[in-house]
Design an enzyme around this catalytic site. Structure first.
Site, PDB file in Angstrom:
ATOM      1  N   PRO A  27      -8.794  -5.243   5.000  1.00  0.00           N
ATOM      2  CA  PRO A  27      -8.070  -4.372   4.059  1.00  0.00           C
ATOM      3  C   PRO A  27      -8.746  -4.355   2.697  1.00  0.00           C
ATOM      4  CG  PRO A  27      -6.806  -6.363   4.535  1.00  0.00           C
ATOM      5  CD  PRO A  27      -7.993  -6.384   5.440  1.00  0.00           C
ATOM      6  N   GLU A  28      -8.836  -3.175   2.096  1.00  0.00           N
ATOM      7  CA  GLU A  28      -9.423  -3.014   0.771  1.00  0.00           C
ATOM      8  C   GLU A  28      -8.298  -2.717  -0.215  1.00  0.00           C
ATOM      9  OE1 GLU A  28     -12.887  -0.411   0.987  1.00  0.00           O
ATOM     10  OE2 GLU A  28     -13.156  -0.905   3.087  1.00  0.00           O
TER      11      GLU A  28
END
Ligand code: ZN
Length: 272
Positions: free
Chosen positions: A2-3
């Site tokens: 996840p960013e």
């Protein structure tokens, strides 16, 4: 992994689920997730009795702020939070037991996630938050920030944008997208970008992240927000995961190569 937009989405849903709850005790079945303090019992005793005030984010880290301590959590590849549902499985490694009888579960199939607890306020002067670079959706991220940071680098622009000590929160998806939207080839030497390219890049990094946050993030692999829902920004991706498909701007094929050791998607026509 996840960013920024995915972590921001988790932050929002998690905040709604746990704010105001008081931790009674915790169950931890995989001690290696706990990094600070080094001892699991000490970690639990710092959190027991604490009420959750706020859930914040810095880069790709979640900050669960309590009365006196802050829990810094990184989901890495597969970490997920959810409220108790049925029985915990073998991948549920950390359970927060609240005084109201509810439970928050941290599930992590790959077990790469990390948790640190610090006295409130001290988290920013310690690893892992200490060396993080600018927050791209903050006012500190000005159009002149990146060119100044890249003046003397010999690295390419993709490598620079992935460097969390320069700009925090970008990963492979949003770097490829922002570079496409700016018309900049990922292999370009950062130090040689032109003034108008830096301005486009600054604007597109912000716009890409804002649109992705708005869409609830990108659902790749097993990412879900704290409510078990998927984001839908993948429908708005121009290049990431689209190798061989026609470019939405020029109709030529999107290509895939390796830059900075990462699979990199780009359009050779739109990013000359
Ligand atoms: Zn194109």
């Amino acid at each position: 992994m996840p960013e920024l937009p995915e972590v921001e989405t988790v932050r929002r849903t998690l905040g709604e689920l746990i704010k105001g709850k008081t931790i009674d005790t915790m169950s931890i079945t995989w001690a290696k997730i706990i990094k600070e303090p080094d001892d699991v019992e000490a970690f639990i005793s710092l959190l027991a009795g604490q009420t959750i005030q706020e859930v914040k984010r810095r880069g790709k880290f979640l900050l669960i702020e309590c009365d006196e301590v802050t829990l810094v959590s990184h989901l890495r590849m597969e970490g997920k939070y959810k409220m108790k549902e049925g029985e915990p499985d073998k991948h549920t490694h950390v359970r927060f037991h609240f005084t109201d009888g509810t439970e928050l579960w941290y599930r992590d199939v790959r077990k790469f996630g990390t948790m640190h607890v610090f006295p409130k306020g001290a988290e920013f002067s310690q690893e892992p938050l200490k060396k993080l670079g600018v927050e791209p959706l903050s006012l500190d991220f000005t159009p002149s920030y990146l060119p100044a940071a890249c003046e003397k680098t010999s690295r390419n622009i993709k490598t620079v944008l992935l460097d969390q000590s320069i700009i925090a929160g970008l990963g492979n998806i949003y770097v490829d997208e922002a570079l496409f939207r700016s018309g900049i080839l990922p292999e370009r030497q950062a130090a040689y970008l032109q003034e108008e390219e830096w301005q486009r890049l600054h604007a597109e990094i912000k716009a890409t992240l804002e649109e992705a946050v708005e869409a609830g993030g990108t659902s790749v692999r097993s990412y879900l927000n704290g409510n078990g829902e998927m984001g839908y920004f993948q429908q708005q991706l121009f290049v990431y995961g689209r190798a061989g498909e026609p470019c939405q701007r020029c109709s030529g094929p999107i290509e895939k190569t390796v830059v900075a050791g990462r699979g990199t998607h780009f359009c050779p026509v739109c990013q000359p």
